[in-house]
Design a protein around this motif. Structure first.
Motif, PDB file in Angstrom:
ATOM      1  N   ILE A 294      20.238 -22.897 -43.350  1.00 14.16           N
ATOM      2  CA  ILE A 294      21.641 -22.699 -42.585  1.00 14.16           C
ATOM      3  C   ILE A 294      21.762 -24.069 -41.660  1.00 14.16           C
ATOM      4  O   ILE A 294      20.854 -24.182 -40.750  1.00 14.16           O
ATOM      5  CB  ILE A 294      21.354 -21.466 -41.759  1.00 14.16           C
ATOM      6  CG1 ILE A 294      21.048 -20.234 -42.698  1.00 14.16           C
ATOM      7  CG2 ILE A 294      22.723 -21.296 -40.868  1.00 14.16           C
ATOM      8  CD1 ILE A 294      20.886 -19.131 -41.566  1.00 14.16           C
ATOM      9  N   ASN A 295      22.678 -24.573 -42.029  1.00 20.17           N
ATOM     10  CA  ASN A 295      22.822 -25.795 -41.593  1.00 20.17           C
ATOM     11  C   ASN A 295      24.018 -25.836 -40.246  1.00 20.17           C
ATOM     12  O   ASN A 295      24.016 -26.428 -39.397  1.00 20.17           O
ATOM     13  CB  ASN A 295      23.379 -27.049 -42.400  1.00 20.17           C
ATOM     14  CG  ASN A 295      22.415 -27.437 -43.030  1.00 20.17           C
ATOM     15  OD1 ASN A 295      21.016 -27.672 -42.919  1.00 20.17           O
ATOM     16  ND2 ASN A 295      22.460 -27.337 -44.678  1.00 20.17           N
ATOM     17  N   SER A 296      25.108 -24.871 -40.503  1.00 21.02           N
ATOM     18  CA  SER A 296      25.997 -24.668 -39.638  1.00 21.02           C
ATOM     19  C   SER A 296      26.659 -23.176 -39.893  1.00 21.02           C
ATOM     20  O   SER A 296      26.592 -22.730 -40.881  1.00 21.02           O
ATOM     21  CB  SER A 296      27.116 -25.726 -39.667  1.00 21.02           C
ATOM     22  OG  SER A 296      27.580 -25.590 -41.114  1.00 21.02           O
ATOM     23  N   LEU A 297      27.128 -22.682 -38.792  1.00 19.27           N
ATOM     24  CA  LEU A 297      27.787 -21.463 -38.960  1.00 19.27           C
ATOM     25  C   LEU A 297      29.073 -21.439 -38.064  1.00 19.27           C
ATOM     26  O   LEU A 297      29.235 -22.271 -36.848  1.00 19.27           O
ATOM     27  CB  LEU A 297      26.891 -20.320 -38.538  1.00 19.27           C
ATOM     28  CG  LEU A 297      25.716 -19.815 -39.295  1.00 19.27           C
ATOM     29  CD1 LEU A 297      24.939 -18.867 -38.831  1.00 19.27           C
ATOM     30  CD2 LEU A 297      26.296 -19.224 -40.568  1.00 19.27           C
ATOM     31  N   LYS A 298      30.018 -20.595 -38.137  1.00 20.94           N
ATOM     32  CA  LYS A 298      31.126 -20.315 -37.266  1.00 20.94           C
ATOM     33  C   LYS A 298      30.923 -19.510 -36.337  1.00 20.94           C
ATOM     34  O   LYS A 298      30.321 -18.374 -36.454  1.00 20.94           O
ATOM     35  CB  LYS A 298      32.707 -20.059 -38.078  1.00 20.94           C
ATOM     36  CG  LYS A 298      32.941 -21.017 -38.824  1.00 20.94           C
ATOM     37  CD  LYS A 298      34.441 -20.681 -39.770  1.00 20.94           C
ATOM     38  CE  LYS A 298      35.020 -21.847 -40.568  1.00 20.94           C
ATOM     39  NZ  LYS A 298      36.266 -21.351 -41.378  1.00 20.94           N
ATOM     40  N   ASN A 299      31.316 -19.660 -35.083  1.00 19.96           N
ATOM     41  CA  ASN A 299      31.099 -18.756 -33.861  1.00 19.96           C
ATOM     42  C   ASN A 299      32.400 -17.565 -34.082  1.00 19.96           C
ATOM     43  O   ASN A 299      33.224 -17.687 -34.908  1.00 19.96           O
ATOM     44  CB  ASN A 299      30.967 -19.449 -32.532  1.00 19.96           C
ATOM     45  CG  ASN A 299      32.293 -20.094 -32.359  1.00 19.96           C
ATOM     46  OD1 ASN A 299      33.259 -19.932 -32.702  1.00 19.96           O
ATOM     47  ND2 ASN A 299      32.145 -20.992 -31.303  1.00 19.96           N
ATOM     48  N   ASN A 300      32.308 -16.552 -33.065  1.00 21.17           N
ATOM     49  CA  ASN A 300      33.511 -15.776 -33.104  1.00 21.17           C
ATOM     50  C   ASN A 300      34.852 -16.357 -33.066  1.00 21.17           C
ATOM     51  O   ASN A 300      36.009 -15.583 -33.275  1.00 21.17           O
ATOM     52  CB  ASN A 300      33.175 -14.790 -32.030  1.00 21.17           C
ATOM     53  CG  ASN A 300      31.966 -14.082 -31.985  1.00 21.17           C
ATOM     54  OD1 ASN A 300      31.509 -13.852 -33.044  1.00 21.17           O
ATOM     55  ND2 ASN A 300      31.333 -13.625 -30.946  1.00 21.17           N
ATOM     56  N   ASP A 301      35.029 -17.422 -32.197  1.00 19.85           N
ATOM     57  CA  ASP A 301      36.242 -18.088 -32.124  1.00 19.85           C
ATOM     58  C   ASP A 301      36.609 -19.241 -33.419  1.00 19.85           C
ATOM     59  O   ASP A 301      37.630 -19.865 -33.587  1.00 19.85           O
ATOM     60  CB  ASP A 301      36.353 -19.203 -30.962  1.00 19.85           C
ATOM     61  CG  ASP A 301      36.003 -18.390 -29.678  1.00 19.85           C
ATOM     62  OD1 ASP A 301      36.690 -17.130 -29.606  1.00 19.85           O
ATOM     63  OD2 ASP A 301      35.599 -18.916 -28.891  1.00 19.85           O
ATOM     64  N   GLY A 302      35.841 -18.907 -34.303  1.00 19.35           N
ATOM     65  CA  GLY A 302      35.971 -19.779 -35.696  1.00 19.35           C
ATOM     66  C   GLY A 302      35.732 -21.279 -35.532  1.00 19.35           C
ATOM     67  O   GLY A 302      36.076 -22.298 -36.651  1.00 19.35           O
ATOM     68  N   VAL A 303      35.107 -21.551 -34.598  1.00 16.97           N
ATOM     69  CA  VAL A 303      34.606 -22.881 -34.257  1.00 16.97           C
ATOM     70  C   VAL A 303      33.068 -23.104 -34.802  1.00 16.97           C
ATOM     71  O   VAL A 303      32.231 -22.392 -34.813  1.00 16.97           O
ATOM     72  CB  VAL A 303      34.447 -23.304 -32.886  1.00 16.97           C
ATOM     73  CG1 VAL A 303      33.889 -24.811 -32.765  1.00 16.97           C
ATOM     74  CG2 VAL A 303      35.948 -23.239 -32.225  1.00 16.97           C
ATOM     75  N   TRP A 304      32.965 -24.331 -35.677  1.00 18.22           N
ATOM     76  CA  TRP A 304      31.551 -24.654 -36.325  1.00 18.22           C
ATOM     77  C   TRP A 304      30.515 -25.040 -35.232  1.00 18.22           C
ATOM     78  O   TRP A 304      30.722 -25.678 -34.241  1.00 18.22           O
ATOM     79  CB  TRP A 304      31.697 -25.601 -37.313  1.00 18.22           C
ATOM     80  CG  TRP A 304      32.388 -25.477 -38.621  1.00 18.22           C
ATOM     81  CD1 TRP A 304      33.716 -25.580 -39.100  1.00 18.22           C
ATOM     82  CD2 TRP A 304      31.807 -24.503 -39.855  1.00 18.22           C
ATOM     83  NE1 TRP A 304      33.955 -25.183 -40.177  1.00 18.22           N
ATOM     84  CE2 TRP A 304      32.909 -24.517 -40.746  1.00 18.22           C
ATOM     85  CE3 TRP A 304      30.644 -24.190 -39.841  1.00 18.22           C
ATOM     86  CZ2 TRP A 304      32.469 -23.884 -41.861  1.00 18.22           C
ATOM     87  CZ3 TRP A 304      30.333 -23.447 -41.229  1.00 18.22           C
ATOM     88  CH2 TRP A 304      31.422 -23.364 -42.139  1.00 18.22           C
ATOM     89  N   VAL A 305      29.350 -24.240 -35.375  1.00 16.55           N
ATOM     90  CA  VAL A 305      28.090 -24.491 -34.540  1.00 16.55           C
ATOM     91  C   VAL A 305      27.143 -25.289 -35.355  1.00 16.55           C
ATOM     92  O   VAL A 305      26.743 -24.720 -36.642  1.00 16.55           O
ATOM     93  CB  VAL A 305      27.640 -23.270 -33.920  1.00 16.55           C
ATOM     94  CG1 VAL A 305      26.525 -23.814 -33.054  1.00 16.55           C
ATOM     95  CG2 VAL A 305      28.692 -22.608 -33.319  1.00 16.55           C
ATOM     96  N   GLU A 306      26.893 -26.711 -35.271  1.00 16.01           N
ATOM     97  CA  GLU A 306      26.126 -27.522 -36.268  1.00 16.01           C
ATOM     98  C   GLU A 306      24.895 -27.851 -35.480  1.00 16.01           C
ATOM     99  O   GLU A 306      23.696 -28.201 -36.116  1.00 16.01           O
ATOM    100  CB  GLU A 306      26.915 -28.575 -36.564  1.00 16.01           C
ATOM    101  CG  GLU A 306      28.124 -28.167 -37.463  1.00 16.01           C
ATOM    102  CD  GLU A 306      28.845 -29.498 -37.951  1.00 16.01           C
ATOM    103  OE1 GLU A 306      28.831 -30.587 -37.431  1.00 16.01           O
ATOM    104  OE2 GLU A 306      29.646 -29.383 -38.918  1.00 16.01           O
ATOM    105  N   GLU A 307      25.037 -28.050 -33.962  1.00 16.08           N
ATOM    106  CA  GLU A 307      23.740 -28.742 -33.290  1.00 16.08           C
ATOM    107  C   GLU A 307      22.490 -27.479 -33.394  1.00 16.08           C
ATOM    108  O   GLU A 307      22.862 -26.295 -33.161  1.00 16.08           O
ATOM    109  CB  GLU A 307      23.793 -28.944 -31.866  1.00 16.08           C
ATOM    110  CG  GLU A 307      22.993 -29.779 -31.212  1.00 16.08           C
ATOM    111  CD  GLU A 307      21.991 -28.872 -30.677  1.00 16.08           C
ATOM    112  OE1 GLU A 307      20.639 -29.517 -30.519  1.00 16.08           O
ATOM    113  OE2 GLU A 307      22.211 -27.568 -30.133  1.00 16.08           O
ATOM    114  N   LYS A 308      21.328 -27.817 -33.625  1.00 18.26           N
ATOM    115  CA  LYS A 308      20.213 -26.981 -34.035  1.00 18.26           C
ATOM    116  C   LYS A 308      19.942 -26.061 -32.956  1.00 18.26           C
ATOM    117  O   LYS A 308      19.917 -24.685 -33.251  1.00 18.26           O
ATOM    118  CB  LYS A 308      18.993 -27.955 -34.237  1.00 18.26           C
ATOM    119  CG  LYS A 308      17.443 -26.978 -34.549  1.00 18.26           C
ATOM    120  CD  LYS A 308      16.577 -27.720 -35.030  1.00 18.26           C
ATOM    121  CE  LYS A 308      15.183 -27.032 -35.446  1.00 18.26           C
ATOM    122  NZ  LYS A 308      14.198 -27.587 -35.603  1.00 18.26           N
TER     123      LYS A 308
END
Length: 476
Positions: A294-308
């Protein structure tokens, strides 16, 4: 001749056996701890060219004693066959008959006591010459092993007392005093989790210092073989030819180890031995790792979360909220007995009967051998292959105590949580499902309980038969 064969399917071992027989020409020889059954025994008989044999087959992968002889040179009548020994009467050229017992003593001390008792009874009942040979899984004194404690000294005394009771005389030997070793001296009465931890540390040291890095070894061997070939291209030197052959043999062994390594890492279980392909397993492993990362996921606002660290925090917070009690519930509220059917006396006896080693052993041998391990790193294969050694620690010392409500050892139920994608290319945390990777020892407890409950579930009627359908994950 008696040889602790430790498995009869290895081609190198069969080659060594043929060479020993060619050199020493034994009239009778015994192979012990064969780990195999009858078909293999008959195959070995054909390979070595002996026309008669008697055997006690291995139980699963445990034990096994095979005795071979040439009927034109000796007359043999088996007297007793036991999982730990074979006793037979031997005579030659109408001479005085004598007895021979081939022994493979169980690693379990309780089973060995049964062996000592039976052989002592045989000694008292018979007065012909008698030879006893094999693997007794005991030593006469502490100098015959590396290491030892007060318990080991007590075992040596008991073994010596048995030898004296049977009026046996130890034959002298030549050669190395210590002919084999193992990574860890397993204590049957010891704490299971502590011993697994100690063994894991020692295996890591052994892997680094003895077994070595497979890929580095492969590169070194390729380089040395290349050097030999360059030298042979200039001049034909006998020493270089011999060295190249030796290096090629070592390379074959390293390539086989590499193949097994990738096979275990790939988690592919639908290809049988003989169909292995290192490149396929390598690619399967890389693909599996890529899919599971898992390198990145979108949060509830649809914004990508990439920092570990932010990604870790996002996942943890999601599951904290998911599994936090929501609403006003009385956790101490009484549950009506009318919700559950009353069990019959027969079902109650079934559920509450004492737990047995047979139940535990059955669970272990029905587990997937190479399934992903828990935090302790040991797969079911470890227990299956070493059951005789670890049985008492697993059963009497740990599992049966836990099943009878006497508590778990420290770290016994430690668990890894792994997120498995529910869709291809997941973007949200909701598109993963968590699974638990438990230690095999903990799985044993849960599976033994499940097997008992499964027996009485068909008598329950909750109004929805799909709730407890065999093979279903819908346990609501």
């Amino acid at each position: 001749m008696v040889w602790n064969f430790q498995g009869s399917s290895s081609k190198p071992k069969l080659a060594v056996l043929k060479e020993i027989i060619r050199t020493y020409k034994p009239t009778v020889f015994a192979l012990i701890e064969t780990h195999m059954g009858g078909d293999h025994a008959e195959k070995v008989q054909r390979i070595v060219g002996y026309d008669s044999h008697a055997r006690v087959d291995a139980v699963g992968f445990r034990g096994g004693i095979w005795v071979y002889w040439k009927s034109d040179l000796v007359s043999i009548t088996p007297i007793t066959k036991h999982p730990q020994y074979i006793t037979m009467e031997i005579s030659r050229n109408s001479g005085v008959p004598w007895f021979f017992t081939a022994v493979y003593a169980s690693p379990n001390p309780q089973d060995r006591r049964e062996l000592w008792t039976e052989l002592a009874d045989f000694a008292r009942r018979n007065n012909h010459p008698w030879m006893v040979a094999g693997d007794f899984n005991e030593t006469r004194n502490l100098t015959e092993r590396h290491g030892g404690d007060a318990n080991m000294a007590r075992r040596c005394d008991m073994f010596n007392n048995w030898i004296e009771d049977c009026e046996l005389i130890e034959l002298e030997f030549s050669g190395a005093a210590h002919t084999w070793s193992r990574v860890d001296n397993w204590q049957p009465e010891g704490d299971l989790t502590a011993q697994l931890g100690s063994l894991s540390t020692k295996l890591q040291t052994w892997n680094e210092q003895v077994f070595g890095n497979i890929f580095r070894k492969k590169r070194e061997l390729w380089a040395r073989i290349n050097g030999c070939q360059k030298k042979l291209a200039i001049t034909r030197d006998k020493g270089t030819i011999v060295l190249e052959a030796k290096l090629r043999k070592e390379l074959d062994e390293v390539l086989e180890r590499e193949e097994i390594l990738w096979y275990q890492k790939s988690r592919v279980d639908f290809i049988r031995d003989g169909d292995r392909n290192t490149s396929y397993f390598h690619v399967s492993t890389l693909v599996r790792r890529w899919r599971n990362r898992i390198n990145s996921l979108k949060n509830n606002d649809g914004v990508w979360v990439e920092e570990k660290n932010a990604l870790i925090s996002h996942v943890v917070e999601f599951y904290k909220k998911l599994y936090t009690q929501d609403g006003d519930y009385d956790v101490n509220a009484e549950i009506s007995y009318d919700l559950f059917p009353e069990l019959s006396n027969e079902d109650l006896r079934w559920l509450t009967r004492p737990y047995t080693e047979a139940e535990i052993e059955g669970v272990i041998h029905n587990m997937g051998a190479l399934k992903a391990p828990g935090p302790d790193g040991f797969q079911a294969l470890f227990y299956q292959k070493n059951w005789e050694v670890v049985r008492q620690s697993v059963c009497a010392t740990t599992i049966i105590k836990a099943l009878h409500g006497k508590g778990f050892p420290d770290n016994f139920n430690n668990t890894h949580i792994v997120l498995i994608p529910k869709v291809t290319g997941p973007e949200y945390i909701t598109q993963f499902r968590p699974i638990s990777l438990c230690n095999v020892s903990y799985k044993i407890v849960s599976k033994v309980l499940a097997n008992r409950i499964k027996h009485v579930l068909p008598t329950f009627d909750f109004g929805n038969p799909k709730w407890f359908r065999s093979g279903s994950t819908n346990f609501r």
